[in-house]
Design an enzyme around this catalytic site. Structure first.
Site, PDB file in Angstrom:
ATOM      1  N   LYS A 296       0.804  -1.226   0.000  1.00  0.00           N
ATOM      2  CA  LYS A 296       0.000   0.000   0.000  1.00  0.00           C
ATOM      3  C   LYS A 296       0.837   1.277   0.000  1.00  0.00           C
ATOM      4  O   LYS A 296       0.388   2.314  -0.495  1.00  0.00           O
ATOM      5  CB  LYS A 296      -0.957  -0.002   1.190  1.00  0.00           C
ATOM      6  CG  LYS A 296      -2.035  -1.068   1.099  1.00  0.00           C
ATOM      7  CD  LYS A 296      -3.043  -0.962   2.221  1.00  0.00           C
ATOM      8  CE  LYS A 296      -4.110  -2.047   2.100  1.00  0.00           C
ATOM      9  NZ  LYS A 296      -5.179  -1.925   3.095  1.00  0.00           N
ATOM     10  N   ASP A 334      -9.502   3.171   2.455  1.00  0.00           N
ATOM     11  CA  ASP A 334      -9.397   2.569   3.788  1.00  0.00           C
ATOM     12  C   ASP A 334      -9.689   3.564   4.901  1.00  0.00           C
ATOM     13  O   ASP A 334     -10.304   3.222   5.914  1.00  0.00           O
ATOM     14  CB  ASP A 334      -7.983   2.018   4.025  1.00  0.00           C
ATOM     15  CG  ASP A 334      -7.738   0.691   3.340  1.00  0.00           C
ATOM     16  OD1 ASP A 334      -8.725  -0.008   3.044  1.00  0.00           O
ATOM     17  OD2 ASP A 334      -6.564   0.351   3.111  1.00  0.00           O
ATOM     18  N   ALA A 375      -2.415   0.187   6.166  1.00  0.00           N
ATOM     19  CA  ALA A 375      -3.687   0.293   6.885  1.00  0.00           C
ATOM     20  C   ALA A 375      -3.534   1.162   8.119  1.00  0.00           C
ATOM     21  O   ALA A 375      -4.437   1.939   8.468  1.00  0.00           O
ATOM     22  CB  ALA A 375      -4.184  -1.101   7.273  1.00  0.00           C
ATOM     23  N   GLU A 398      11.175   3.082  13.866  1.00  0.00           N
ATOM     24  CA  GLU A 398      11.385   4.244  12.993  1.00  0.00           C
ATOM     25  C   GLU A 398      10.123   4.533  12.169  1.00  0.00           C
ATOM     26  O   GLU A 398       9.767   5.691  11.952  1.00  0.00           O
ATOM     27  CB  GLU A 398      12.588   4.019  12.076  1.00  0.00           C
ATOM     28  CG  GLU A 398      13.930   3.986  12.802  1.00  0.00           C
ATOM     29  CD  GLU A 398      14.180   5.264  13.588  1.00  0.00           C
ATOM     30  OE1 GLU A 398      13.955   6.368  13.025  1.00  0.00           O
ATOM     31  OE2 GLU A 398      14.588   5.173  14.767  1.00  0.00           O
ATOM     32  N   MET A 436      -4.516 -13.044  11.539  1.00  0.00           N
ATOM     33  CA  MET A 436      -5.121 -13.356  10.245  1.00  0.00           C
ATOM     34  C   MET A 436      -4.940 -14.838   9.931  1.00  0.00           C
ATOM     35  O   MET A 436      -3.937 -15.443  10.280  1.00  0.00           O
ATOM     36  CB  MET A 436      -4.472 -12.513   9.139  1.00  0.00           C
ATOM     37  CG  MET A 436      -5.132 -12.662   7.775  1.00  0.00           C
ATOM     38  SD  MET A 436      -4.529 -11.438   6.564  1.00  0.00           S
ATOM     39  CE  MET A 436      -2.904 -12.082   6.186  1.00  0.00           C
ATOM     40  N   TYR A 461      -9.857  -9.288   8.658  1.00  0.00           N
ATOM     41  CA  TYR A 461     -11.242  -9.728   8.440  1.00  0.00           C
ATOM     42  C   TYR A 461     -11.350 -11.206   8.090  1.00  0.00           C
ATOM     43  O   TYR A 461     -12.425 -11.709   7.800  1.00  0.00           O
ATOM     44  CB  TYR A 461     -11.931  -8.878   7.366  1.00  0.00           C
ATOM     45  CG  TYR A 461     -11.363  -8.979   5.981  1.00  0.00           C
ATOM     46  CD1 TYR A 461     -11.772  -9.986   5.101  1.00  0.00           C
ATOM     47  CD2 TYR A 461     -10.425  -8.056   5.528  1.00  0.00           C
ATOM     48  CE1 TYR A 461     -11.267 -10.077   3.826  1.00  0.00           C
ATOM     49  CE2 TYR A 461      -9.910  -8.137   4.245  1.00  0.00           C
ATOM     50  CZ  TYR A 461     -10.338  -9.150   3.397  1.00  0.00           C
ATOM     51  OH  TYR A 461      -9.831  -9.239   2.129  1.00  0.00           O
ATOM     52  N   GLY A 482     -13.009  -6.044  11.152  1.00  0.00           N
ATOM     53  CA  GLY A 482     -12.445  -5.566   9.896  1.00  0.00           C
ATOM     54  C   GLY A 482     -13.366  -5.810   8.716  1.00  0.00           C
ATOM     55  O   GLY A 482     -13.208  -5.185   7.664  1.00  0.00           O
TER      56      GLY A 482
END
Length: 515
Positions: A296, A334, A375, A398, A436, A461, A482
């Site tokens: 992402k 999102d 996310a 970081e 998950m 989810y 989720g």
């Protein structure tokens, strides 16, 4: 809706291979089960029959076949060639609909059967290693056509999803005889799902309870994809992710496309290298993408333009190919999806505590965020924009500090999370993959601290009720799955993908019944 209107091609055939070592009775049962699950053709591999006796076993199988039968018999050792080819000839005489013989044995077999063909002859070639260049594969196709085959079959093993474009490019070149061309393995899955679009002859699927790597289940083909509606004009959307097998996107987007009569298909794309992927898939038919773990943030570099919200967050989960110029435009759905899901649940439980007067029930609250990836960035920016005070934990300190700086929040070392004591009314949001499927037994925080949070949100989810949510619920916290975030971001994605209004109630019904 013009060329985007759903049509049926009605020509694609779904074939299911029976691949495990089985008795004749089990094979007969398997053929009937394949028919019940929606197959059009069954592929039977004679080398998988336990204690195979050609005449006895083939008579039983072929006299009980409920569907057209494709017979394969691969050599197990040197020296069995005569028996093998005779068994294939016998299968033809007894009524097999298709006989698959590999190229190196094709000339001998075709001379053995002569002109007495009661079956369609498939001449096949299995390519080892990396998929060769298109020109080399076209030479192989020409050699197979020259044998006198009725159908030719070319199978590769994709080490990278970028190899599949070569497979698609071959299909229009087979004008003499029909071509079956696909790639096995998880990275080759789209060679099955998109085969009808590019002119493939068969699609292969697997029986429920008997998965074959790289092949979709028959019930998924029947219920989610409905490949009979896929044709040359179908627009392709896909999830770019690694891993990708957990995605529920196909069972949500595909029925929703059909619900509004939109000619599109949504497929999972296991991508190893973004630069290589986007340089290989410039085809305008690949109209839009969802972006998942771990891409992402990295994917911003491959967008021609980025929506201001996604730019400020530094994460993209949706890309559309702009029709007028083909440019890739990145968006983030999102952020609003996750934050509104949390807000609505707080309001539902009467927990706005004056925050609503400031514009959001999150205003002034402590927002504890675990995970500073794509996310996490969406959640962090959303919480900050609603007036929350954000504290961030990430295994990469970081990265946590970078996000904290961007949202005027606080970063703490990940090891502090186990003993972190939140204040009353705090929100906990998990934006990591912890919990998950298939690793469902883990939670990102100490179980003893869950009762200190008013609301716990989990971006995971799969499964729908993660262990984190179950433990938080038992501790008395409000929980938000989720799945709710997934639904809301998918609705926004659908609007971007199609330029049409998503069928929201229909999509919610799918989520409630299928997830």
């Amino acid at each position: 809706m013009g060329s985007n209107q759903l049509e049926s091609n009605g020509s694609i055939k779904i074939c299911v291979p029976l691949t495990t070592q089985q008795s004749v009775d089990e094979i007969v049962n398997g053929m009937h089960e394949a028919k019940a699950q929606g197959a059009h053709i069954v592929e039977l591999r004679l080398h998988c029959i336990t204690n195979f006796h050609p005449r006895r076993d083939l008579q039983i199988i072929l006299s009980n076949k409920p569907l057209p039968l494709l017979i394969v018999f691969r050599p197990k050792w040197e020296g069995d060639e005569k028996m093998r080819l005779e068994a294939l000839q016998l299968a033809m005489e007894l009524g097999a609909d298709f006989i698959d013989v590999e190229f190196k044995a094709a000339t001998r077999f075709l001379s053995l059967v002569g002109n007495k063909r009661n079956s369609k002859i498939i001449v096949s070639w299995y390519v080892d290693g990396v998929t060769p260049p298109k020109e080399e594969l076209l030479q192989l196709i020409a050699l197979m056509e020259a044998t006198g085959a009725d159908i030719i079959k070319l199978v590769t093993h994709a080490a990278n999803i970028t190899e599949i474009t070569t497979i698609f490019s071959l299909l229009p070149y087979s004008r003499q005889v029909p071509l079956i061309a696909y790639s096995v393995g998880e990275r080759g899955l789209i060679s099955q799902l998109l085969s009808p679009k590019f002119g493939g002859f068969f699609v292969y699927g697997s029986l429920a309870g008997n998965p074959i790597p790289g092949l979709p289940f028959l019930d998924t083909l029947r219920e989610a994809y409905k490949l009979e509606h896929v044709n040359a004009k179908t627009k392709v959307f896909g999830l770019i992710s690694k891993p990708v097998s957990h995605s529920k996107g196909p069972i949500l987007h595909n029925p929703s496309f059909r619900h509004i009569n939109y000619n599109g298909i949504y497929v999972p794309m296991l991508v190893d290298d973004l630069k290589e992927f986007f340089s290989t898939y410039p085809n305008p038919d690949f109209t839009g993408f969802s972006v998942g773990i771990p891409y992402k943030e990295e994917v911003l570099r491959f967008c021609d333009e980025v929506h201001p919200l996604a730019q400020s967050i530094g994460a993209v989960n949706t890309i559309i190919r702009r029709p007028r110029d083909g440019k890739l435009v990145g968006h983030n759905t999102d952020c609003e999806a996750s934050i509104t899901a949390i807000e609505d649940e707080l309001i539902k439980h009467g927990c706005d505590e004056g925050g609503a007067s400031l514009g959001s029930p999150l205003a002034g609250r402590l927002f504890v965020l675990v995970g500073a990836g794509g996310a996490g960035k969406a959640l962090g920016f959303g919480a900050k924009n609603r007036g929350a005070r954000v504290v961030i934990f990430d295994i990469d300190f970081e990265r946590a500090k970078s996000l904290a700086c961007a949202v005027c929040g606080e970063a703490q070392p990940y090891e502090n999370l186990a003993n972190f004591q939140p204040e009353k009314g705090a929100i906990l949001a998990n934006a990591t993959p912890i919990g998950m499927h298939p690793n469902t037994d883990r939670i990102p925080v100490a179980e003893a601290t869950l009762g200190d949070y008013q609301l716990v949100f989990d971006a995971v989810y799969t499964p729908r009720r993660t262990r984190l949510l179950k433990e938080a619920d038992a501790a008395g916290a409000i929980t938000v799955s989720g799945v709710e975030m997934f639904l809301r971001q998918a609705i926004a994605q659908f609007n971007l993908f199609t330029g049409l209004d998503a069928p929201e109630e229909f999509m919610r019904e799918i989520v409630l019944s299928k997830f």
